[in-house]
Design a protein around this motif. Sequence first.
Motif, PDB file in Angstrom:
ATOM      1  N   UNK A 172       0.821  -1.213   0.000  1.00 66.96           N
ATOM      2  CA  UNK A 172       0.000   0.000   0.000  1.00 66.96           C
ATOM      3  C   UNK A 172       0.854   1.262   0.000  1.00 66.96           C
ATOM      4  N   UNK A 173       1.918   1.281   0.779  1.00 69.62           N
ATOM      5  CA  UNK A 173       2.786   2.457   0.801  1.00 69.62           C
ATOM      6  C   UNK A 173       3.426   2.691  -0.567  1.00 69.62           C
ATOM      7  N   UNK A 174       3.809   1.609  -1.230  1.00 72.10           N
ATOM      8  CA  UNK A 174       4.377   1.718  -2.565  1.00 72.10           C
ATOM      9  C   UNK A 174       3.338   2.235  -3.562  1.00 72.10           C
ATOM     10  N   UNK A 175       2.136   1.678  -3.505  1.00 73.56           N
ATOM     11  CA  UNK A 175       1.076   2.076  -4.439  1.00 73.56           C
ATOM     12  C   UNK A 175       0.626   3.510  -4.170  1.00 73.56           C
ATOM     13  N   UNK A 176       0.603   3.907  -2.897  1.00 69.33           N
ATOM     14  CA  UNK A 176       0.218   5.291  -2.590  1.00 69.33           C
ATOM     15  C   UNK A 176       1.189   6.283  -3.239  1.00 69.33           C
TER      16      UNK A 176
END
Length: 413
Positions: A118-122
């Motif tokens: 999620x942090x990467x996609x955000x």
Amino acid sequence: MRAITVPVPGLRALTATAVAALTIGLAGGAAAEISGKTVKIGVLTDMSGPYSDNVGAGAVLAARMAAEDFGGKVNGAAIEIVSADHQNKADVGSGIARRWYDVEGVDAITEVVSSAVALSVQGLSREKNRMFLATGPGTPDLTGKACSPVGVHWAYDNYALPTVATTALVKRGLKDWYFLTADYSFGHALEGEATRVVKANGGTVVGAVRAPLNTADFSSYLLQAQASTATVIGLANAGADMINAVKQANEFGITAGGKTMAALLVNLPDIHALGLESAQGLTFAESFYWDMNDETRAWSKRFMDRFNGRAPGGLQAAVYGAVTHYLKAIQEIDSDDATKVAEQMRKTPIDDFYTRNGSIRPDGRVIRDMYLMQVKKPSESKGPWDYYKVLETVPGDKAFRPMDQGGCPLVAK
């Protein structure tokens, strides 16, 4: 990893008048500002790993139901749902997201249960100006130091879970804790927030051990916890890892020996897998229960009719709520530009079967009620999926981290 495209029925061909208006650039056509005349939403989730029962195919179904309930189109543009398995790997997840954005025209990504993914996609969504509707990940960094103007964190987070549940347990006298933690960003954050709550309420953390994601044998970790002076073993993990840890703790006689198992993140499918005999008495925080009221039961029955009789968990229901709110914003402003949609979503109150009287803060955090739940004894259950009782409703402004404490650079000091 190949994305699965799920067309949603209901696309209506543009009329000749609308085509002409588009051709000469007139403003105000039904889908004039919707790119590609399609709103494409990607459900990026765990389809085969330890969290697949809690999200997976059920999350994809929830997104499809939201699209169908919108009539399959928004302002004349078709709604399309695609899905893929990120395998709980940040590189795999970001690779899928990049392809979706750069090649396949995806407008928004939702779910993404893994905090690391999620942090990467955000970050990628912010770079590409696409909407990110995070429902499954727990890390509070999504609305803290990694916040995004086009990111919304929908269901729960690792601040709210211990604030609601760990507080209740410590106040009952369970003050000495030992953590068994999933060894990645989600587990670290959950352990950290639970530690904060334990200490703030006069308790002590006597130790911790970390286990890799998708661990099958927890014996060595549980024996370390059992040998500690702690009265509570806090499980800062989720899904299959949490289930295996609880089952093996029962097999080793750890709970019978007087220690309390505190699972910090529980979903309804987890309890189904454990069975009431093993799970009875577990107390935890949740965002949703299918049997809370007439509206939750009505939507859940529709879900169950299409999902082999399986009741939805909170993370699956959250996808429906997030996608619906996103589509309402597009309908209102007649655009799928992520920055404009995010602004509209933040302006618009949330009120549906999943979230009552909710709102989205400037940092992207959805503020909604959370619930202190307890698993019923087998003798208390009246039928299939009748597993929870609600002990307490905690208002969102009490459950979630205050905005000025998160470190979100979007928030004025």
